[in-house]
Scaffold this active site. Structure first.
Site, short mmCIF file in Angstrom:
data_model
loop_
_atom_site.label_atom_id
_atom_site.label_comp_id
_atom_site.label_asym_id
_atom_site.label_seq_id
_atom_site.Cartn_x
_atom_site.Cartn_y
_atom_site.Cartn_z
N HIS A 249 0.83 -1.21 0.00
CA HIS A 249 0.00 0.00 0.00
C HIS A 249 0.87 1.26 0.00
CE1 HIS A 249 -4.47 0.62 0.63
NE2 HIS A 249 -4.05 1.87 0.56
N GLY A 303 2.33 5.18 -8.33
CA GLY A 303 1.27 5.98 -7.74
C GLY A 303 1.68 7.42 -7.52
#
Length: 356
Positions: A249, A303
């Protein structure tokens, strides 16, 4: 601009609270830092007299038969960093032939994201990321929205039984979106009134049977994101996953786990080629992508760099991030004596300071 320069430009143009939200990780941010530094522990051993003038770096992924080896990992709240938000990201990814994983926490509804991607390419690969909701009807509604929007795959994030403790956000008092912004995919879901928002679920209740139930209810391929343990990779395949994404994550959940790339080889061995293995976390250069591919990844996701590019120069900035990483990757592939992704193999990666 280089990716680092895009990061600095984003720092200059964004509200410091928003920049900290994008940049930050969990607790002391040890995993956040290790995701990047871990790639420095690996070196590539090139092969020689084995290449060619032409290189094909395209990869086949679930719902995306021929795409870039660099995909856009799911990140939240793009409209906080640029007025065009997820629409600009979608157009950029589609134009560069990259998979876009848009998510539950997008500030633009999934149907509008897919529509924007189709402005740049006739058949874009847009995947929808979601969390398993304790209420099965809510999960089902989100799946149907993704199907109706034209998404080509689902990505279920499984590493978030609770929210991570984001030190910077706690310090800044950033606990909710400002007025005028919302997680639009959570609007008008079962159990909520007309126009109302449902909280994004982070629950420890769902298990592998719930994952398998989603696989059974949708014609879309379903990938699982947030796998670090090889036994979970095996379970994912056994429960119908079409792909496994190795991820912690982005260092935003547990601050005591390994770097994502350090977990990749064991997961790839556990999957044993039955489904594609992807990776996100810490990829900042094309050579990082080459290391990951050699260690067993079919593709790598980015990301934060995408959000840097979006903040710095909108759609153009995102395209620059994707082209830079793809071109650097192709260059590294050539230097390693390869013409295609499969020419990068585990035996071409060594740990620095180890035995050669």
């Amino acid at each position: 601009m280089t990716l680092r320069e895009l990061c600095e430009r984003a720092r200059q143009v964004l509200d410091p609270v928003v920049f900290d939200y994008v940049a930050g990780g969990a607790d002391e941010e040890r995993v956040l830092a290790d995701n990047e530094s871990a790639f420095g522990r690996y070196a590539l051993l090139p092969r020689v007299l084995s290449g060619g003038e032409e290189r094909d770096t395209s990869v086949g992924l679930p719902g995306a038969p021929r795409v870039s080896p660099v995909f856009v990992a799911p990140t939240a709240f793009h409209r906080l960093v640029h007025r065009d938000g997820e629409r600009a990201t979608a157009r950029a990814a589609a134009a560069e032939g990259a998979v876009l994983v848009t998510g539950t926490a997008a500030t633009t509804a999934v149907a509008d994201v897919v529509a924007a991607a189709r402005e740049a390419a006739p058949d874009p690969a847009v995947w929808f990321q979601l969390y398993l909701h304790p209420g099965e009807e809510v999960t089902g509604a989100l799946v149907r929205r993704a199907e109706d929007a034209g998404c080509t795959a689902l990505v279920i994030t499984v590493d978030s039984p609770v929210f991570g403790r984001h030190t910077r956000d706690l310090r800044n008092g950033f606990s909710d979106l400002p007025p005028g912004y919302a997680a639009e995919n959570m609007r008008d879901l079962p159990g909520a009134g007309p126009g109302a928002l449902t909280a994004i679920p982070m629950s420890a209740v769902p298990g592998w049977p719930d994952f398998a139930a989603v696989v059974a209810r949708t014609p879309l391929p379903v990938l699982v994101k947030g796998v670090l343990h090889p036994d979970d990779a095996r379970l994912a395949v056994e429960h119908g996953a079409a792909g496994v994404i190795v991820s912690n994550h982005g260092g935003r959940q547990c601050d005591t786990v390994p770097a994502a790339v350090d977990c990749l080889p064991a997961v790839a061995r556990a999957v044993a080629g039955r489904v594609p293995v992807l990776l996100d976390g810490g990829v900042r250069r094309g050579s990082d992508a080459a290391v990951a591919v050699a260690l067993g990844a079919s593709a790598v996701g980015v990301g934060r760099p995408v959000l840097w590019g979006l903040a710095a120069d909108g759609e153009t900035g995102v395209r620059q991030v994707l082209t830079t990483l793809r071109d650097e990757y192709a260059h590294t592939l050539a230097l390693c004596g390869g013409c295609r992704n499969t020419d990068l193999r585990p035996g071409m990666v060594v740990r620095k300071g180890g035995t050669w």
